[in-house]
Design an enzyme around this catalytic site. Sequence first.
Site, PDB file in Angstrom:
ATOM      1  N   CYS A   1       0.445  -1.095  -0.116  1.00  0.00           N
ATOM      2  CA  CYS A   1       0.051   0.383  -0.274  1.00  0.00           C
ATOM      3  C   CYS A   1       1.070   1.129   0.373  1.00  0.00           C
ATOM      4  O   CYS A   1       1.754   1.603   0.702  1.00  0.00           O
ATOM      5  CB  CYS A   1      -1.297   0.145   0.994  1.00  0.00           C
ATOM      6  SG  CYS A   1      -1.819   1.071   1.503  1.00  0.00           S
ATOM      7  N   PHE A   2       0.697   1.998  -0.741  1.00  0.00           N
ATOM      8  CA  PHE A   2       1.436   2.799  -1.396  1.00  0.00           C
ATOM      9  C   PHE A   2       1.668   4.378  -0.433  1.00  0.00           C
ATOM     10  O   PHE A   2       1.653   5.541   0.343  1.00  0.00           O
ATOM     11  CB  PHE A   2       1.817   3.813  -2.588  1.00  0.00           C
ATOM     12  CG  PHE A   2       2.691   2.418  -3.866  1.00  0.00           C
ATOM     13  CD1 PHE A   2       3.940   2.695  -3.675  1.00  0.00           C
ATOM     14  CD2 PHE A   2       1.891   2.030  -4.305  1.00  0.00           C
ATOM     15  CE1 PHE A   2       4.496   2.274  -4.235  1.00  0.00           C
ATOM     16  CE2 PHE A   2       2.777   1.002  -5.098  1.00  0.00           C
ATOM     17  CZ  PHE A   2       4.460   1.242  -5.334  1.00  0.00           C
TER      18      PHE A   2
END
Length: 263
Positions: A111-112
């Site tokens: 997850c960025f």
Amino acid sequence: MLALRLLNVVAPAYFLCIALVTLVLQLFLFLPRMREDPTAARLFSPALLHGALFLFLSTNALGNYVLVIQNSPDDLDACQGAEARRALCPPPSTHFCRVCARVTLRHDHHCFFTGNCIGSRNMRNFILFCLYTSLACLYSMVAGVAYISAVLSISFAHPLAFLTLLPTSISQFFSGAVLGSEMFVILMLYLWFAIGLACAGFCCHQLLLILRGQTRHQVRKGVAVRPRPWRKNLQEVFGKRWLLGLLVPMFNVGSESCKQRDK
Ligand SMILES: [Zn+2]
């Protein structure tokens, strides 16, 4: 790779900026406007209820955000990681994340926005983070619509009023009829709407995978679904006391991942 590493820094900064702007707008524009309402009852005024609800949603969103980062998935040490990467038949769900530069067990995806890998240990917090971010954004949008409706005397009774708000306000902004702060709130309405819908969609997709007992990594790799009842799959992530865990982000709900971590 450099672009991914850069995105890993920019996306959390973007999320925190949006959270800060939302908090400032709620505290300094929406809440004071509600307190001016002369029809408000003293005990349960709309401002008090609005403040309490927004505090609950934002605390859960930010609390789960912190827990996603804190409870990153189990990673293999350098030696084990190198073995797993070399193995002809690596352990199931083992994955080398190029952004985090480590091998993680029970990997789902990277997850960025949290700058972290998502796996079984932080999956519950990740889903709750998506859920509460979605609710906080959609709720802020509703509060923003009420604010704009009051200050610009616009009616949102027509279903297309929200869609035509932006083009109408841009022309009014350049003619001087709409202030800069009001134009900023209008732009934020669309941003909250987009983030709210995106997070809700992502949350539903992730829940569907959990019910099927699959991770996104397994879907990508074409790994077969484990033949288990959906209740068991759900319990593995959320634990037996799932309702308490849904309301209080810090509470250990006794999920399988929490038990493994406590051992
Ligand atoms: Zn990662």
